[in-house]
Structures are given as C-alpha cells and as structure tokens.
Scaffold this motif. Structure first.
Motif, short mmCIF file in Angstrom:
data_model
loop_
_atom_site.label_atom_id
_atom_site.label_comp_id
_atom_site.label_asym_id
_atom_site.label_seq_id
_atom_site.Cartn_x
_atom_site.Cartn_y
_atom_site.Cartn_z
N LEU A 1 12.49 -25.24 -11.51
CA LEU A 1 12.78 -24.97 -10.10
C LEU A 1 13.18 -23.51 -9.90
O LEU A 1 12.73 -22.84 -8.96
CB LEU A 1 13.91 -25.89 -9.62
N SER A 2 14.04 -23.00 -10.77
CA SER A 2 14.48 -21.61 -10.64
C SER A 2 13.33 -20.64 -10.86
O SER A 2 13.21 -19.63 -10.15
CB SER A 2 15.60 -21.32 -11.65
N ALA A 3 12.48 -20.93 -11.85
CA ALA A 3 11.33 -20.05 -12.13
C ALA A 3 10.38 -20.02 -10.94
O ALA A 3 9.85 -18.95 -10.58
CB ALA A 3 10.62 -20.52 -13.39
N ALA A 4 10.13 -21.16 -10.34
CA ALA A 4 9.26 -21.20 -9.17
C ALA A 4 9.86 -20.38 -8.03
O ALA A 4 9.15 -19.63 -7.34
CB ALA A 4 9.05 -22.65 -8.72
N ALA A 5 11.19 -20.49 -7.84
CA ALA A 5 11.84 -19.73 -6.77
C ALA A 5 11.76 -18.23 -7.02
O ALA A 5 11.47 -17.45 -6.10
CB ALA A 5 13.31 -20.17 -6.66
#
Length: 708
Positions: free
Chosen positions: A270-274
């Motif tokens: 999730l953080s990488a996508a953000a």
C-alpha cells in the motif's frame, strides 16, 4: 522502558459497546463512518472548485457526462480529466492507502508509533524510485511500484530487525526508523544533486504532491491497493487475536510470524503504491490510526481490526483532502492560484504528523530510567595510559588528515607547496588555492568538534545512545531558519547565518520547554525533538518549492552541509562558542558522569538534576547552532563520534568529551576531503558524505545495544 497512556498493550478487541449491546455498538460505529464519509464528500466538492480557473464542480461533472462536442465542453472535459479529478482521486486513494498501511503496521508491532514513516517504508520507496530516475532507468508504472515495494520492504525489514516488536519500547522503533530514514534521505539527496538533469522535478515530487497529469498514473495501481486491502481484511480475525499479545495469540493457534509477515507485506504494498502515485506524503499513516485509536474509547467497534481499517482509510483520505483544501485556500488568499496549485500537500501532512508526535510525546510516561547508555558494553581494562595513548593518537590522526585535506582537491598539491605557502614564497596559483582551501579545512575540523560535543551532551542528558542535535530538530530548524532568511530577505551570508542561528535556538527552546519541564523524561525529549525536526523539514520543503530556481539551488547546497566558500571570519562564532563552553563543561564533568547513569543516583548525591540537564542541553543547542551557521546542516556526527569515543575511553566526561571532539573533527574532515576530491572538479557536500557513511555504523550500534 516506556509505555503510552493509550497503551498498545491494552486489547484492541472490545466485545460490547458502551450500552452493552453489540447492535448498538455496530450502529454507533456505522454512524461515525457515515458522518466521516459525509464530511469527506463535502471536502471533495470544495476540492473540485479549487484551481487556476473558476469552474464549479457541477459544470465539470456535467461536461463529463455530456455528449456536447463543442470547444467549451471539450475544454471543461479536459480540465476535469487531466487536472481536477486526478488530483481528487489521487488524494482519496493515497490517503486511504496510507491510513490502512499505518493501521496494519501498528497492529503488527502493537506499537502506536508505527507507520510507513517511522518504519522508513516511504523513505526506502522514495530512494528506489529516485535511483531509477538518476541512472536513466525508465520503468512502466507497475514496475515502478514493484521497485518501490522492494525499497520500502527492505527499509522496513532493517528497522524491524534492529528495533524488534517490543510494544513496551516504542521510542526504540521511532529512533531506528528515524536513523534509517535519515540515511536513505541523504542518499536520495546525493542522487538529486549528482544527477540534477536526470532527476529534474523530483524534489517537488519528493515532498508529496497531488499534481497528477491524468488518471493514467492512478488506475493501474488501484488493483494493487484493492488486493492489499482485501489481504488485510482476510487477516483481521487473527490480527484481533494478536492484539492480546504475541504469547496469547501463539497459544490460541495463531502463527504470529506468518501473520506479521502478511501484515507487513500488505502495508508495504500500500505504501509503495502511494509513493509511486504522488511521492511520500508524510505521517498520514501515523495520524489516521492514532485518531481511530482515540475514537475507539467512545466507539468501541473501532477497536476491532476490520472496523479500524475502514475508519483509518476514511480518516487518511480526510487528512489528505483536508490538507490539500486548506493549503490551497490559504496560499490562494496570500499569493494567488498558480502558487496554490504548486504547493506540495505532503508539507501540510508532515506538519500535522509533527504535531501528533509532540502530543504523543507529552502523553508519554516513563516506567523507569532509561539506562541504555549505562547498559552498553564497554571494553575492559580502560587504564589511564590507554586513555592518554588513544587521545594522542586521535589528535595525531586529525593533524594528518587536516594536512591531507590541504593537499587534496580538484588540484593535488605536495608538501613542499604547503611549506612555500606558509613562508609566503608560493606561486600565485598555489597561493590562491591554499588561501581558499585552508579555511575549509579549519571549518571542517571545528564543525566536527562542536557537533560531536553537542551530540555527546544530548546523549548524556537523554541517556539515549541514538539522540543527537540532529534528531532533536536543532540542525533541521537551523536549516529552515537559513532558508527563510534566504528567500524572504536576501542571499547575504550574514542574513543566512542569523536565520540559521535563530532557527536552531528556537528549536532548542521548544524542545526544552515542551519536554524539559517537570515530569519530563529522556524519551519525551527525543520524541518532541523528532516532531520539531519533522516540522522544520516540512517548512523548508514548503519554502524551497515556492521560490525561484536560483534560491532553490542555494538552499539545497546549504542544507547539504558544505564548507564551500567558507572564510576565516565565518569560523569566529564556532571558535568563540567552543572556548566559552569548555570551562563550563570542565566544571560540570562530575555531574555529567552521574546523570548519564540514572535519575536516582545524582539525586542521592545532591546533584540538581534539572539544572545540570538544562545547562548541558543549552550548550549542546548553541554549539549546534554555530555549526549550522558556519557550514550548514551536517547530521550523524553527533551520533557516531560520541559512540566511538565511549567505546575507546569509557564514559568519564573528562576523557570522553575531548576524544569525541577529536573524532568528530576527523569524521567531518575526511568527509570534506572526500567530497572535494572524488568527483573533482564537481564536489559533494561534506554533510551528504557523512550522512551516507554514518547510518551503517549507527545501525550496527543499535543492533549491538539491542542484543546487550
């Protein structure tokens, strides 16, 4: 050992609502989510109205669904699809993703301070994407997200490997994450400076901006966000059991290691996508779950993981959209619509996160003295002869390295050239070179010495081996003050120096007043300092992103910590402050030895603990301030040099402080010479070299102290 009043050790799962009825509890939770969704909808409508053109959201929506092919409708449709909607949808998706990621990380560690920022996930993902751009690697969107996932996952793994999962010591997680994130950010800054052409425009993206060119940068990553969220929902039941404690969960048949791995992978995805979408938005993943945890005292259902995920997603989106609406409205009123659109949203979220860190620090209570420094293993047989020998060896090494610094650079000289220069008989070219090089060498030596002493004093006061003026926000605030002076006034050295001094001193006062009052603890001082550092960095990013390219280049160079252009007059404040501090430190050497042990021993022996702490902290802040004035922002020297000195000569301050000063001077001198020589005629700032080389040593040190 520390714990928070909103303790993570309390079970998150509460079976009944306030009235004892599960149905009422469920209805209350649904009502809270509906209210939040309504507020988010209102903010979204306001968000669509903001921009450089005065167009209502209803006109934009009508143009989207209209079959009119006229020029006016096509223009509105392009405005909606290429600007307004991507910014809104990006804020909603990224805010929700970071809120969910923070909730998962806090559940995994049972630590209320865990987030994509404090576990360095965002910093790792940011570095990975910057490195790809710097080396000219062009990747599709999904491949970029995979690279960010790899970078963020490695960074989080390093932090957790060092800090562990102990919910009773949340400060250790924050410190480990801060050290890793600072090191990764320094490498990122070095890449931005060395590959300025390839990474042009990435500084603004690195601050977290919602300026997206169309929905093409969002839609391919939506399946990643949805899949990771579904994965967390499937792990909800086991996560609720984990909230009772790792041992209890293990006894109830939960594979804790596998569960934690699943939570970590989903959170990092999730953080990488953000980060891939909009860059690193600071502290959304900390604030959203923190608010949910507070609301759970009234809405008990939010204590369950599934409900907490939903509420964290909603609050994350609210924080991002609310921050974007607020900053654009404020800047629009002051400077007009064009600048309002350009301001990074991540600046505001970082400021909000800084406030949360300070609030959490002030709510913290100590369960006993932090004796990390006194508990660290030291070499056996530290005799007087050993101390004298090592001190002399450090002094000789410093003199040799200072001499090497005079010889090396873009033009390598010989010892005979220096002798001719000293006697006034050198040719003009050598004379000019050494006249320019000598104050730089002296600046590196003096700055390293005062930063090491400042770091040693801060570590003594906080009794924390990972504390230094950089982590307390003094260096970052000094840099912010210099940037304020540069942008608002002029580019003279005097105004930047004055601004740096004012910023550093103000940061020291804030930390001292908030955390140094009655009932304070070393842990509280460090957490408040990290909050101040975060706020100062956010303000700096805001100012740099809103100024012209010339000022941007000057500000980035200053923040890198460079001796370039230093004159002998620039060294006067550093030397004067050092000479004034030495008699005070000699007088307080016994008291400093005692307060580094615990709180009880000095009180029994009649030491005025608060007065000695205040004096040492003030001296440390002032020494850091003059260092920032002289050479800019240099991190990690105040962490590494005191540790090396402590391992060589022990904890007695009469030996410890001089050796720390010598080793600090050695570190900055080596870094400055390396930066001037390795890519000559181009140069790397000494601060960036130190910040890249320092973290590996400090991470080894943290792991060593964890084992001990």
């Amino acid at each position: 050992m520390t714990e928070l009043k909103s303790a993570a050790e309390a079970p998150r799962t509460l079976p009944r609502g306030p009235a004892g009825s599960p149905a009422k509890a469920r209805a209350t939770a649904l009502g809270a989510l509906v209210i939040g969704a309504g507020l988010l909808g209102l903010l979204s409508v306001i968000h669509l109205t903001q921009g450089t053109s005065a167009t209502s959201p209803w006109d934009l929506l009508a143009a989207l669904f209209s079959s009119d092919d006229g020029a006016s409708a096509a223009q509105l449709r392009a405005l909606a699809l290429d600007s307004r909607l991507p910014r809104l949808v990006g804020g909603l998706v990224v805010g929700a993703a970071l809120g969910i990621a923070g909730c998962a990380l806090q559940a995994m560690t049972r630590n209320p301070l865990a987030s994509p920022d404090t576990l360095a996930v965002n910093a790792g993902a940011h570095l990975a994407l910057t490195a790809a751009a710097a080396f000219g690697i062009s990747l599709p969107l999904l491949s970029s997200a995979a690279l960010a996932f790899l970078g963020g996952g490695v960074a989080a793994g390093v932090v957790l490997l060092l800090a562990g999962f102990s919910e009773h010591a949340p400060i250790r997680l924050v410190l480990a994450g801060t050290v890793v994130a600072m090191g990764l950010a320094s490498v990122t800054a070095a890449l931005l400076m060395l590959y300025a052409q390839s990474t042009q425009g990435l500084f603004l993206w690195g601050a977290g901006t919602l300026n997206l060119a169309g929905l093409s940068g969002l839609l391919p990553l939506l399946p990643v966000v949805i899949a990771a969220t579904i994965g967390l929902v499937l792990l909800a039941r086991s996560t609720d059991v984990l909230s009772l404690g790792a041992d209890a969960a293990q006894s109830m048949g939960v594979n804790v290691a596998l569960l934690r791995a699943g939570l970590l992978l989903c959170a990092v995805a999730l953080s990488a996508a953000a980060v891939t979408m909009v860059g690193p938005l600071g502290f959304v993943g900390l604030c959203a779950p923190a608010i949910v945890r507070l609301l759970a005292t009234w809405v008990s259902r939010l204590g369950r993981f599934t409900w907490a995920l939903s509420a964290s997603a909603l609050l994350g989106a609210l924080i991002v959209i609310g921050a974007d609406v607020a900053v654009r409205a404020l800047v629009f009123a002051v400077a007009g619509p064009n600048l309002a659109v350009a301001i990074p949203t991540g600046v505001v979220t970082s400021l909000v996160g800084a406030v949360f860190l300070v609030v959490l620090a002030l709510r913290m209570r100590s369960a006993g003295g932090n004796q990390e420094i006194s508990a660290m293993p030291l070499p056996h047989g530290i005799t007087l002869s050993r101390r004298v020998t090592l001190t002399i060896a450090a002094a000789v090494l410093l003199m040799v390295l200072a001499g090497v610094g005079m010889l090396l650079g873009d033009w390598w000289l010989r010892l005979g050239d220096v002798q001719l220069w000293l006697s006034g008989e050198a040719v003009r070219a050598i004379e000019v070179t050494l006249d320019f090089r000598s104050p730089r060498v002296a600046a590196a030596v003096l700055a390293g010495a005062v930063l090491a002493i400042a770091g040693a004093l801060v570590q003594t006061v906080t009794r924390n081996p990972l504390a230094d003026p950089g982590i307390l926000g003094v260096a970052a605030s000094g840099g912010a003050g210099a940037v304020v002076a540069l942008i608002l006034f002029n580019t003279s050295a005097w105004t930047m120096s004055a601004g740096a001094a004012v910023g550093a001193v103000l940061a020291g006062l804030v930390v001292f007043l908030l955390a140094g009052s009655r009932g304070s603890s070393p842990e509280k001082v460090v957490l408040v300092g990290i909050g101040v550092m975060t706020a100062a960095q956010a303000i700096t990013q805001l100012l740099i992103s809103s100024t012209n390219p010339y000022n941007q280049a000057m500000a980035i160079s200053f923040l890198g910590g460079s001796t370039f252009g230093t004159t002998w007059s620039d060294l006067t404040p550093i030397l004067r402050m050092l000479l004034l501090s030495i008699p005070v430190l000699i007088f307080l050497r016994r008291e400093l030895d005692l307060i580094s042990i615990d709180d009880l021993t000095p009180r029994i022996l009649g030491v005025r603990l608060s007065a000695v702490r205040a004096t040492a902290l003030i001296i440390g802040v002032l020494l850091s301030a003059v260092a920032v004035v002289g050479v800019g922002v240099i991190s990690f020297v105040g962490l590494a040099a005191p540790h090396m000195a402590r391992m060589l000569v022990g904890r007695e301050h009469r030996w410890f402080l001089p050796v720390a000063a010598l080793l600090g001077a050695v570190l900055v001198s080596v870094s400055d010479t390396f930066g001037r020589t390795v890519i000559a005629p181009d140069q790397l700032p000494a601060g960036l070299v130190v910040a890249v080389l320092g973290p590996p040593y400090l991470l080894w040190l943290l792991k060593r102290s964890t084992r001990s």
